[in-house]
Design a protein around this motif. Sequence first.
Motif, PDB file in Angstrom:
ATOM      1  N   THR A  80       4.117   4.652  16.188  1.00  0.00           N
ATOM      2  CA  THR A  80       4.528   3.322  15.494  1.00  0.00           C
ATOM      3  C   THR A  80       5.911   3.390  14.917  1.00  0.00           C
ATOM      4  O   THR A  80       6.376   4.340  14.622  1.00  0.00           O
ATOM      5  CB  THR A  80       3.609   2.647  14.719  1.00  0.00           C
ATOM      6  OG1 THR A  80       3.620   1.322  14.481  1.00  0.00           O
ATOM      7  CG2 THR A  80       3.602   3.371  13.501  1.00  0.00           C
ATOM      8  N   VAL A  81       6.556   2.063  14.645  1.00  0.00           N
ATOM      9  CA  VAL A  81       7.782   1.985  13.984  1.00  0.00           C
ATOM     10  C   VAL A  81       7.793   0.693  13.223  1.00  0.00           C
ATOM     11  O   VAL A  81       7.039  -0.335  13.205  1.00  0.00           O
ATOM     12  CB  VAL A  81       9.047   1.515  15.014  1.00  0.00           C
ATOM     13  CG1 VAL A  81      10.187   1.241  14.400  1.00  0.00           C
ATOM     14  CG2 VAL A  81       9.172   2.885  15.956  1.00  0.00           C
ATOM     15  N   LEU A 124      10.110   2.685   5.139  1.00  0.00           N
ATOM     16  CA  LEU A 124       9.123   4.092   5.120  1.00  0.00           C
ATOM     17  C   LEU A 124       7.915   3.432   4.137  1.00  0.00           C
ATOM     18  O   LEU A 124       6.851   4.143   4.664  1.00  0.00           O
ATOM     19  CB  LEU A 124       9.976   4.997   4.371  1.00  0.00           C
ATOM     20  CG  LEU A 124       9.054   6.287   4.157  1.00  0.00           C
ATOM     21  CD1 LEU A 124       8.694   6.978   5.133  1.00  0.00           C
ATOM     22  CD2 LEU A 124       9.918   7.473   3.244  1.00  0.00           C
ATOM     23  N   ASP A 125       7.939   2.916   3.298  1.00  0.00           N
ATOM     24  CA  ASP A 125       6.764   2.534   2.565  1.00  0.00           C
ATOM     25  C   ASP A 125       5.847   1.615   3.460  1.00  0.00           C
ATOM     26  O   ASP A 125       4.692   1.957   3.480  1.00  0.00           O
ATOM     27  CB  ASP A 125       6.959   1.665   1.282  1.00  0.00           C
ATOM     28  CG  ASP A 125       7.337   2.386   0.183  1.00  0.00           C
ATOM     29  OD1 ASP A 125       7.078   3.647   0.006  1.00  0.00           O
ATOM     30  OD2 ASP A 125       8.122   2.088  -0.603  1.00  0.00           O
ATOM     31  N   LYS A 126       6.344   0.828   4.279  1.00  0.00           N
ATOM     32  CA  LYS A 126       5.651   0.147   5.479  1.00  0.00           C
ATOM     33  C   LYS A 126       4.801   1.104   6.138  1.00  0.00           C
ATOM     34  O   LYS A 126       3.715   1.020   6.634  1.00  0.00           O
ATOM     35  CB  LYS A 126       6.302  -0.719   5.969  1.00  0.00           C
ATOM     36  CG  LYS A 126       6.673  -1.889   5.356  1.00  0.00           C
ATOM     37  CD  LYS A 126       7.551  -2.902   6.090  1.00  0.00           C
ATOM     38  CE  LYS A 126       7.965  -4.180   5.457  1.00  0.00           C
ATOM     39  NZ  LYS A 126       8.860  -5.155   6.168  1.00  0.00           N
ATOM     40  N   LEU A 127       5.575   2.275   6.683  1.00  0.00           N
ATOM     41  CA  LEU A 127       5.038   3.169   7.545  1.00  0.00           C
ATOM     42  C   LEU A 127       3.776   3.961   7.014  1.00  0.00           C
ATOM     43  O   LEU A 127       2.970   4.240   7.656  1.00  0.00           O
ATOM     44  CB  LEU A 127       5.970   4.133   8.193  1.00  0.00           C
ATOM     45  CG  LEU A 127       5.572   5.047   9.128  1.00  0.00           C
ATOM     46  CD1 LEU A 127       5.613   4.685  10.554  1.00  0.00           C
ATOM     47  CD2 LEU A 127       6.497   6.326   8.994  1.00  0.00           C
ATOM     48  N   LEU A 147       0.841  -1.064   0.111  1.00  0.00           N
ATOM     49  CA  LEU A 147       0.055   0.034  -0.088  1.00  0.00           C
ATOM     50  C   LEU A 147       0.774   1.375  -0.116  1.00  0.00           C
ATOM     51  O   LEU A 147       0.719   1.965  -0.929  1.00  0.00           O
ATOM     52  CB  LEU A 147      -0.761  -0.135   1.114  1.00  0.00           C
ATOM     53  CG  LEU A 147      -1.794   1.165   1.344  1.00  0.00           C
ATOM     54  CD1 LEU A 147      -2.897   1.297   0.115  1.00  0.00           C
ATOM     55  CD2 LEU A 147      -2.509   1.056   2.865  1.00  0.00           C
ATOM     56  N   GLY A 148       1.743   1.266   0.813  1.00  0.00           N
ATOM     57  CA  GLY A 148       2.827   2.505   1.082  1.00  0.00           C
ATOM     58  C   GLY A 148       3.573   2.741  -0.373  1.00  0.00           C
ATOM     59  O   GLY A 148       3.548   3.858  -0.783  1.00  0.00           O
ATOM     60  N   PHE A 149       4.126   1.516  -0.927  1.00  0.00           N
ATOM     61  CA  PHE A 149       4.777   1.739  -2.091  1.00  0.00           C
ATOM     62  C   PHE A 149       3.814   2.215  -3.062  1.00  0.00           C
ATOM     63  O   PHE A 149       4.363   2.932  -4.124  1.00  0.00           O
ATOM     64  CB  PHE A 149       5.209   0.454  -2.746  1.00  0.00           C
ATOM     65  CG  PHE A 149       6.029   0.220  -3.725  1.00  0.00           C
ATOM     66  CD1 PHE A 149       7.452   0.426  -3.719  1.00  0.00           C
ATOM     67  CD2 PHE A 149       5.453  -0.004  -5.039  1.00  0.00           C
ATOM     68  CE1 PHE A 149       8.458   0.400  -5.059  1.00  0.00           C
ATOM     69  CE2 PHE A 149       6.090   0.005  -6.281  1.00  0.00           C
ATOM     70  CZ  PHE A 149       7.405   0.131  -6.290  1.00  0.00           C
ATOM     71  N   SER A 150       2.722   1.717  -3.212  1.00  0.00           N
ATOM     72  CA  SER A 150       1.650   2.220  -4.321  1.00  0.00           C
ATOM     73  C   SER A 150       1.674   3.723  -4.179  1.00  0.00           C
ATOM     74  O   SER A 150       1.322   4.552  -5.491  1.00  0.00           O
ATOM     75  CB  SER A 150       0.266   1.504  -4.169  1.00  0.00           C
ATOM     76  OG  SER A 150       0.478   0.194  -4.331  1.00  0.00           O
ATOM     77  N   LEU A 151       1.395   4.270  -3.336  1.00  0.00           N
ATOM     78  CA  LEU A 151       1.108   5.689  -2.976  1.00  0.00           C
ATOM     79  C   LEU A 151       2.414   6.603  -3.046  1.00  0.00           C
ATOM     80  O   LEU A 151       2.470   7.468  -3.921  1.00  0.00           O
ATOM     81  CB  LEU A 151       0.546   6.000  -1.542  1.00  0.00           C
ATOM     82  CG  LEU A 151       0.220   7.616  -1.130  1.00  0.00           C
ATOM     83  CD1 LEU A 151      -0.698   7.951  -1.942  1.00  0.00           C
ATOM     84  CD2 LEU A 151       0.366   7.999   0.284  1.00  0.00           C
ATOM     85  N   SER A 152       3.544   5.955  -2.618  1.00  0.00           N
ATOM     86  CA  SER A 152       4.826   6.837  -2.561  1.00  0.00           C
ATOM     87  C   SER A 152       5.379   6.766  -4.142  1.00  0.00           C
ATOM     88  O   SER A 152       6.368   7.682  -4.316  1.00  0.00           O
ATOM     89  CB  SER A 152       5.846   6.491  -1.483  1.00  0.00           C
ATOM     90  OG  SER A 152       6.348   5.058  -1.812  1.00  0.00           O
TER      91      SER A 152
END
Length: 266
Positions: free
Chosen positions: A173-174, A184-187, A56-61
């Motif tokens: 959260t971390v 960063l993408d996971k965050l 999800l994070g990769f898709s946005l970033s």
Amino acid sequence: MNYTPAQNRTVWVAQAGECSSTSDNISAEIPVALVYNGISHVVLMATPANIAELALGFSLSEGIIENAEQIYTIEITEHLHGVVAEIELASAAFARLKSRRRQISGRTGCGLCGIDSLAAVQPEIEPVLRDWHVEFSIIGRALTDFNHHQQLRAQTGSVHGVAWADKAGKIVTVREDIGRHNALDKLIGWGLHAKVDWKHGFVVLSSRASFEMVMKSAITGIGCIVAVSAPTTYAIDLAHKANITLVGFARHNRQVIYTHPQFFHP
């Protein structure tokens, strides 16, 4: 298969003229394939944890989606040689993805693999909206809290951590990964699920502040980046353009502000 973030392996320690065997926790590194609407787009080398958040994070970033609602489902399946994330995209997002013609194989140290032109490196980014100031003492508080939350690093010593801290400097959260971009993408993926207001807090990086980390933050709307190591010139230039306060070499008693110091209170 049952992939875990850390695996126990036998190692040999040479010390004081002797060599003896012992066990050690080692960070797991596996291929993670992101497949959009049945088409394989990228393979990332990543730590096998929080894979749906990574997708999800990769898709946005990476500009594939504009918001979380453009992803309908994410299905994670484990295979002999790695993990596959099957992502169902809205038609508009999928059309945008296909137009980019980006078929790449990612590496943990590479944030721009597969970019096919210099013009594609720095996309047009709207300046991040800001409505609060970060303080020296708040950053120090977050750094202390940050050290207590990096559990995988404590086990293995070989992963990066990225944290989200609130306006009081408390770590919310971390996320950890062998790749700082993955962490960063996971965050970011976590934040999209949690509907985090990115204007009211800051990210803390255990790594240097590279161009890719600033770019992903800018696309997400994060207004302050605190890194324990140095930034690069390209990262500084982008942070300035994106209205991001970039702090490097962050310590409890000393911090270096590279951009937009008007949003920083000593």
